[in-house]
Design an enzyme around this catalytic site. Sequence first.
Site, short mmCIF file in Angstrom:
data_model
loop_
_atom_site.label_atom_id
_atom_site.label_comp_id
_atom_site.label_asym_id
_atom_site.label_seq_id
_atom_site.Cartn_x
_atom_site.Cartn_y
_atom_site.Cartn_z
N CYS A 160 47.56 63.23 42.15
CA CYS A 160 47.97 64.61 41.90
C CYS A 160 48.43 64.84 40.46
CB CYS A 160 49.07 65.02 42.88
SG CYS A 160 48.53 64.98 44.60
N HIS A 176 52.26 71.38 40.25
CA HIS A 176 51.31 70.87 41.25
C HIS A 176 51.64 71.50 42.60
CE1 HIS A 176 48.98 68.40 43.81
NE2 HIS A 176 50.02 67.78 44.33
N ASN A 205 46.79 71.62 49.23
CA ASN A 205 46.91 70.67 48.12
C ASN A 205 45.51 70.16 47.76
OD1 ASN A 205 47.41 68.56 46.40
ND2 ASN A 205 48.94 67.55 47.70
#
Length: 330
Positions: free
Chosen positions: A111, A252, A282
């Site tokens: 990520c 993020h 996500n």
Amino acid sequence: MRAAITATGHYVPPDVYPNAYFERNLDTTDAWIQSRTGIAERRFAATGATSDLIVPAAQRCLEGRGISPAAVDCVIVATMTPDRLCPSTAAIVQRKLGAVNAWGFDLAAACSGFVYGLVVATKMIESGAARSVLLCGADRMSSVVDAQDRATAVLFGDGAGVVLVEAADDESLGILDHVCHMDGEGETALHIPAGGSAQPASQHSVTHRQHYVVQDGPAVFRAAVVGMAEVTQEILKRNDLQQQDIAWLVPHQANRRIIEAVAKRLGVGLERVVLNLDRYGNTVAATIPIGLSEWNDAGRFAPGDRIVLSAFGAGFTAGSVYLRWAMKRP
Ligand code: COA
């Protein structure tokens, strides 16, 4: 020489999977998913690989800048779902795009991949090693998420975001600073057990579903809040910035509660936070560049805006970039 983001593009596959889809297949509810994560829906690609998500995003990015793929010097692909272990997805994107003059490579930081990649691209421009770097953050998470595991299946989505990094016209704008951290003690808090050299694919690994993402959700949650707040506070301090100086925080997108906790620690109101995980879940390396591209398309960034990007992911990895927006409104 100063580096800047000079074009953006993104792509998400057309098929939308609302939380109701999981209510039909797993022991979960829309209310649980919305309240614990902030996610309402996500996109899953019916076919194709990560490179197929990247190519349309990259084409939009280059069209926006008005240059051909042949003008790209280097392709960097940040991803945890490469098309194959070998060759790199960057090589596949280079061919599919027709970026015939580019070299490139994949970057693995889960990520945090886009933020790490932006640091690398920036240094390549600053050093004169490249004039144009196509930085792609993309993941086809549906290829590594266990559809039978309610604790992870609902969290992720597929998508790609791409930016072009070139020399800034105005030295006061562009990418100004970064802070990156890593803590390898987090190795197994979020990982895919098999398929690499530590545990090659075998009948056993397939039978025991070891090619899927395994996560200790609460441990990652705690580490993410602390880790993302730390890198962001460090970059603000280093650059003598107060929270009111920041036009936009681009975090993020893993969990709305993580983002809210980080924003609260920093004192940044949610009206100045880029948020789109309700629509995409996500998308790992793609969350930040999709957010940049959407906000840029909508004309929400003004030239000169002070923007902080912050990421946290598997590894553990964490990173923050401070930039001043260098593009004109569309
Ligand atoms: N639907 C319903 N219940 C669920 C569920 C789902 N989809 N997923 C988990 N649960 C259950 C658990 O089984 C647990 O039940 P139990 O108490 O009977 O054991 C309960 O909900 C609470 O689980 P817990 O994991 O403590 O929930 P949480 O509030 O921490 O939320 C996450 C779970 C995964 C949403 C959260 O931990 C998280 O977002 N972690 C970080 C994930 C992340 O960001 N990953 C990417 C890297 S940046």
